[in-house]
Design a protein around this motif. Sequence first.
Motif, short mmCIF file in Angstrom:
data_model
loop_
_atom_site.label_atom_id
_atom_site.label_comp_id
_atom_site.label_asym_id
_atom_site.label_seq_id
_atom_site.Cartn_x
_atom_site.Cartn_y
_atom_site.Cartn_z
N UNK A 177 1.06 -1.31 0.13
CA UNK A 177 -0.23 0.00 0.12
C UNK A 177 1.17 1.21 -0.36
N UNK A 178 2.37 0.98 0.91
CA UNK A 178 2.53 2.57 0.37
C UNK A 178 4.32 2.17 0.22
N UNK A 179 5.10 1.88 0.69
CA UNK A 179 6.88 1.13 -0.34
C UNK A 179 6.19 1.13 -1.99
N UNK A 180 5.52 0.37 -2.09
CA UNK A 180 5.59 0.02 -4.02
C UNK A 180 5.11 1.42 -4.27
N UNK A 181 3.59 1.05 -4.19
CA UNK A 181 3.09 2.78 -4.89
C UNK A 181 4.14 4.39 -5.30
N UNK A 182 5.09 4.14 -3.67
CA UNK A 182 5.50 5.72 -3.66
C UNK A 182 6.82 5.74 -4.80
N UNK A 183 6.91 3.91 -4.88
CA UNK A 183 8.40 3.71 -5.85
C UNK A 183 7.91 4.01 -7.71
N UNK A 184 7.20 3.71 -7.22
CA UNK A 184 6.40 3.45 -8.54
C UNK A 184 6.15 5.34 -9.06
N UNK A 187 9.88 7.27 -9.45
CA UNK A 187 10.28 6.99 -10.40
C UNK A 187 9.83 8.14 -11.58
N UNK A 188 8.57 8.81 -11.66
CA UNK A 188 7.66 8.41 -13.41
C UNK A 188 7.78 7.25 -13.84
N UNK A 189 7.51 5.88 -12.69
CA UNK A 189 6.90 4.08 -14.17
C UNK A 189 8.15 3.89 -14.13
N UNK A 190 9.62 4.80 -14.27
CA UNK A 190 10.82 4.07 -14.13
C UNK A 190 11.45 3.01 -13.42
N UNK A 211 4.55 -4.11 -7.01
CA UNK A 211 5.79 -3.06 -8.95
C UNK A 211 4.87 -4.48 -10.03
N UNK A 212 5.40 -5.50 -9.46
CA UNK A 212 4.81 -6.44 -10.70
C UNK A 212 3.48 -6.47 -11.40
N UNK A 213 2.93 -6.18 -10.44
CA UNK A 213 0.95 -5.69 -11.31
C UNK A 213 1.68 -4.49 -12.03
N UNK A 214 2.46 -3.80 -11.38
CA UNK A 214 2.28 -1.87 -12.74
C UNK A 214 3.02 -2.47 -13.57
N UNK A 215 4.03 -3.51 -13.84
CA UNK A 215 4.83 -3.39 -14.81
C UNK A 215 5.39 -5.47 -14.48
N UNK A 216 4.58 -5.99 -15.58
CA UNK A 216 5.41 -7.46 -15.26
C UNK A 216 6.87 -7.96 -15.43
N UNK A 217 7.74 -7.28 -16.13
CA UNK A 217 8.82 -6.99 -17.03
C UNK A 217 9.57 -6.43 -15.95
N UNK A 218 9.31 -5.56 -14.40
CA UNK A 218 9.86 -5.53 -13.83
C UNK A 218 10.71 -6.28 -12.51
N UNK A 219 12.13 -6.49 -12.84
CA UNK A 219 12.97 -8.37 -12.19
C UNK A 219 12.89 -7.55 -10.51
N UNK A 220 12.28 -8.94 -10.29
CA UNK A 220 12.70 -8.50 -7.77
C UNK A 220 14.23 -9.58 -7.86
#
Length: 332
Positions: A177-184, A187-190, A211-220
């Motif tokens: 709810x917080x860390x992920x959305x703040x990063x997204x 970074x301007x979605x980058x 992050x993966x829900x926003x962009x499945x190509x993000x590697x974790x």
Amino acid sequence: MAPIAENGQITAPENEIKASALELIGNTPIVALDRLYTGPGRILAKCEFMNPGASIKCRSSLSMIQRALKSGELKPGAPVVEVTSGNQGCGLAVVCAVLQHPLTLTMSKGNSAQRAIHMEALGAKCVRVDQVEGTYGNVTLADVKAVEEVGLKIVAEQNAYYVNQFSNEANASAHYASTGPEIWKQTGHHVDAFVATVGTAGTFVGTSKYLKEQNPNIKTYVVEPAGAEPIKGDVVTKPLHLLQGSGYGCVPNLFKFEYMDGTLSVTDEEAVEYKNLIGEKEGLYVGYTSGANVAAAVKLLESGLIPEDSWVVTLLNDTGLKYTPVPEELFK
Ligand SMILES: Cc1ncc(COP(=O)(O)O)c(C=O)c1O
């Protein structure tokens, strides 16, 4: 900075006033470590040491207490107990001070004494438990089990609400709810990759899922201490390491492999080297897991696993002040 009136008092428009320390939790800045890593690619780091408890664990502290109050499991003003490596305790101490819940924390004597001082300054009681096998600065799974045993006794004695960060879903959901959305957003979605150490796994799982829900190509990538890499699938050969608060030598209950692309291994020497570099090149005084996160981000960028111009996001989990030596008598 807030304006200064003629009488010398600092004034601020009402809409800039925070109602309490709870509103200081989260929304941490993200900083480019462009002096430490000059590219190609970039390392972007969330300044979690800027939370009021000086670590990332403030986020889950607030989320777990709010969830328990909402569900009725925790009554207003009732006692709270938690087993902690220190940072969760400091975060809970912030929340429980503001909401006026008596708080008792059990912590290994292997965790930094500064954390106990911090919690107690916020009105909590810290019970420091003897180590079973680790040494000061190195806390093992057996040490954590001993701390848990003492904690559970206190829960029963006080009929208290037991936070139980290792199994509490509101821990991971705080980061979803917080860390992920703040990063997204910041970074301007980058974002190309995200790397983080794992203690309870709340941070890694909640952030990676978002992050993966926003962009499945993000590697974790999970960051593990060299020789204590159960998430990688290796037998633990070196349970003692400097990454306090992470790397307990087991796959934590909250961990979910589906949100992970791989693991990265960091030695104590590398964590210390990067902890120092973050201070000397970026002006940020941080702890060992922050050093490990940045060391891992550099390794990832140099590994060929992701394009070399990738933007890798990570976390500066806590302040270096939590580890600055204190007088010997306080360790007893
Ligand atoms: C310094 C530090 N880094 C990393 C972590 C790992 O966070 P999590 O429990 O969300 O996996 C912790 C947890 O206490 C910590 O204290």
